[in-house]
Enzyme design. Structure first.
Site, mmCIF file in Angstrom:
data_model
loop_
_atom_site.group_PDB
_atom_site.id
_atom_site.type_symbol
_atom_site.label_atom_id
_atom_site.label_comp_id
_atom_site.label_asym_id
_atom_site.label_seq_id
_atom_site.Cartn_x
_atom_site.Cartn_y
_atom_site.Cartn_z
ATOM 1 N N LYS A 1 -10.741 -34.061 -18.358
ATOM 2 C CA LYS A 1 -10.803 -34.828 -17.112
ATOM 3 C C LYS A 1 -10.394 -33.969 -15.919
ATOM 4 O O LYS A 1 -11.075 -33.947 -14.890
ATOM 5 C CB LYS A 1 -9.895 -36.054 -17.255
ATOM 6 C CG LYS A 1 -9.899 -36.985 -16.073
ATOM 7 C CD LYS A 1 -9.664 -38.422 -16.485
ATOM 8 C CE LYS A 1 -8.246 -38.722 -16.912
ATOM 9 N NZ LYS A 1 -7.323 -38.917 -15.767
ATOM 10 N N SER A 2 -9.283 -33.256 -16.059
ATOM 11 C CA SER A 2 -8.801 -32.429 -14.933
ATOM 12 C C SER A 2 -9.834 -31.382 -14.547
ATOM 13 O O SER A 2 -10.092 -31.136 -13.364
ATOM 14 C CB SER A 2 -7.509 -31.708 -15.330
ATOM 15 O OG SER A 2 -6.467 -32.611 -15.527
ATOM 16 N N ASP B 1 0.945 -36.432 -19.804
ATOM 17 C CA ASP B 1 -0.005 -37.516 -20.084
ATOM 18 C C ASP B 1 0.074 -38.005 -21.526
ATOM 19 O O ASP B 1 -0.648 -38.941 -21.901
ATOM 20 C CB ASP B 1 -1.435 -37.044 -19.786
ATOM 21 C CG ASP B 1 -1.648 -36.794 -18.300
ATOM 22 O OD1 ASP B 1 -0.914 -37.379 -17.477
ATOM 23 O OD2 ASP B 1 -2.538 -35.999 -17.959
ATOM 24 N N ARG C 1 4.667 -46.145 -17.523
ATOM 25 C CA ARG C 1 4.439 -45.888 -18.958
ATOM 26 C C ARG C 1 5.714 -45.976 -19.794
ATOM 27 O O ARG C 1 5.629 -46.273 -20.992
ATOM 28 C CB ARG C 1 3.753 -44.529 -19.144
ATOM 29 C CG ARG C 1 2.296 -44.605 -18.722
ATOM 30 C CD ARG C 1 1.526 -43.347 -19.024
ATOM 31 N NE ARG C 1 0.117 -43.592 -18.753
ATOM 32 C CZ ARG C 1 -0.770 -42.640 -18.458
ATOM 33 N NH1 ARG C 1 -0.398 -41.370 -18.415
ATOM 34 N NH2 ARG C 1 -2.034 -42.954 -18.235
#
Ligand code: S3P
Length: 433
Positions: free
Chosen positions: A24-25, A318, A349
């Site tokens: 994604k990054s 993450d 989270r």
């Protein structure tokens, strides 16, 4: 709006060879830098997730022609560093903090005004960490009340380079300042309290920008142009993380995850799992688009609780939803400290994982910057993911060890980072509908 739920329960031992979607990054940055470059760039392995597609759609609104010759491929017709066009309306980053924060840096330096908006989760996330240093460079940006989106960016400002030390380790903020720095007079220097992922630095160099960087320090001079280049996006370690934990905790499992990106600033979970006793080996190591990759072979192994070294936290920022599930199935408690950042991710989270594991019958002691997870037998129950993709996937993994069914609410956002997760997980042996 109707939302999607999952019913998850113990399946079979997990078996097979799996390919994870693109990182994604890297996908966000590839589209951005290709759009700003002179010439045509091809991106292979582009993540077809909602977050990265939102970024591509924004560049289309900014006048960049982007073709999709086949899934996971983009051909980007770069417009050059000064070639972006004023958008005809607000730019919607969806769920993506990376999209919004990097774009804030880029758009602060344009001649035109722009407005960045996001979904309900992104609209609660802190943006002053990026707007304050940008304003120090000469940008004019207004946030919503309390420093959250929307970001109203006034173009036409003349930016000057700064030397800035980040308060929190953040690749997103670092990247925003470097992007603004491309347009600033003089040099922009960004220092970090702990080194974060360096994709912006590596990729700007690949696009021909002169940038000096070493862990914790990046600097570049304004006034440079980008030269088109092709980008091969590696498979996303953060997506692999769920399968690494799942195969570790389900007896009889063995999975091979193909060519996963192993940038050292991303693989803290690998170290933490190995400290817990996980059986994960690397094979066929090599380089893919300038990034280290390897096949990861993971077999079930008994795990033990650990104190997660604080120095590892940024390298696995993450991966805590997945780590919490590994900890829930370990022998002995696991202690997390120095992870207050987790409270301002797509959801809180720490709070959401703790609440969910309690619902499944565990004791979790929360602190402002961490938690102690006391493992035990997992029961069934109803979990709310708070529309956080990684929480949803983490509880589908936990369910593979639960005695009853786990109903996971609001899993739609899984498509932001891992479209096709449920199908892949089912094929590997997950009990999941
Ligand atoms: C990202 C950086 C991290 C990470 C996010 C992606 C990036 O955020 O949590 O998922 O691509 O730069 P921070 O830089 O805010 O820690």
């Amino acid at each position: 709006m109707s939302t999607l739920d999952w019913r998850a329960r113990a399946g079979t031992p997990l078996r097979g060879t799996l390919s994870m979607p693109g990182d994604k990054s890297v996908s966000h940055r590839a589209v951005m830098f290709a759009a700003l470059a002179d010439g045509v760039s091809q991106i292979d392995g582009f993540l077809e997730g909602e977050d990265t597609r939102a970024t591509a759609a924004i560049f289309a609104q900014l006048g960049v022609r982007i073709e999709t010759p086949s899934p996971s491929r983009r051909v980007v017709h770069g417009v050059g560093i000064d070639g972006l066009r004023a958008p005809d309306g607000p730019l919607d980053c969806g769920n993506a903090g990376t999209g919004m924060r990097l774009l804030a840096g880029l758009l602060a330096a344009q001649r035109f005004d722009s407005v960045l908006v996001g979904d309900a989760s992104l609209s609660r996330r802190p943006m002053r960490r990026v707007t304050v240093p940008l304003v120090a460079m000469g940008a004019r940006i207004e946030t919503g009340q309390g420093g959250v989106p929307p970001l109203r960016i006034h173009g036409g400002q003349s930016l000057v380079g700064i030397e800035h030390t980040l308060e929190v380790a953040s690749a997103q903020v670092k990247s925003a300042l470097l992007l603004a720095g491309l347009y600033a007079h003089g040099e922009t220097v960004v220092r970090e309290p702990h080194p974060t992922r360096d994709y912006t630095e590596r990729m700007l160099a690949a696009f021909g920008v002169a940038i000096d960087y070493r862990p914790g320090d990046a600097r570049l001079r304004g006034g440079q142009r980008l030269r088109a280049t092709d980008v091969a996006v590696p498979a996303d370690f953060s997506s692999a993380a769920f399968f690494l934990v799942a195969a570790s905790i389900v007896p009889g499992s063995e999975l091979c995850l193909k060519a996963v990106g192993l940038n050292p600033r991303r693989t803290g979970l690998l170290q933490a799992l190995r400290m817990m006793g996980a059986d994960i080996t690397e094979a066929c190591g090599g380089m893919h688009g300038g990034e280290p990759v390897a096949d990861l072979v993971v077999r079930h192994a008994p795990l033990r609780g650990i104190e997660v070294p604080e120095a590892l936290v940024p390298d696995m920022i993450d991966e805590f939803p997945a780590l919490f599930v590994a900890a829930a199935c370990a022998d002995g408690p696991t202690v997390v400290r120095g992870a207050a950042e987790l409270r301002v991710k797509e959801s809180d989270r720490l709070g959401v994982m703790a609440a969910g594991l309690r619902t499944l019958g565990l004791r979790v002691d929360e602190t402002p910057d961490g938690a102690t997870i006391h493992p035990g037998a997992l029961a069934g129950g109803e979990i709310t993911s708070q529309h956080d993709h990684r929480i949803a996937m983490a509880f589908s993994v936990a369910a593979q060890r639960a005695t009853g069914e786990v109903l996971i609410r609001d899993v739609d956002t899984v498509a932001t980072s891992f479209p096709g997760f449920a199908e892949l997980a089912r094929a590997a042996g997950f009990g999941l509908d």
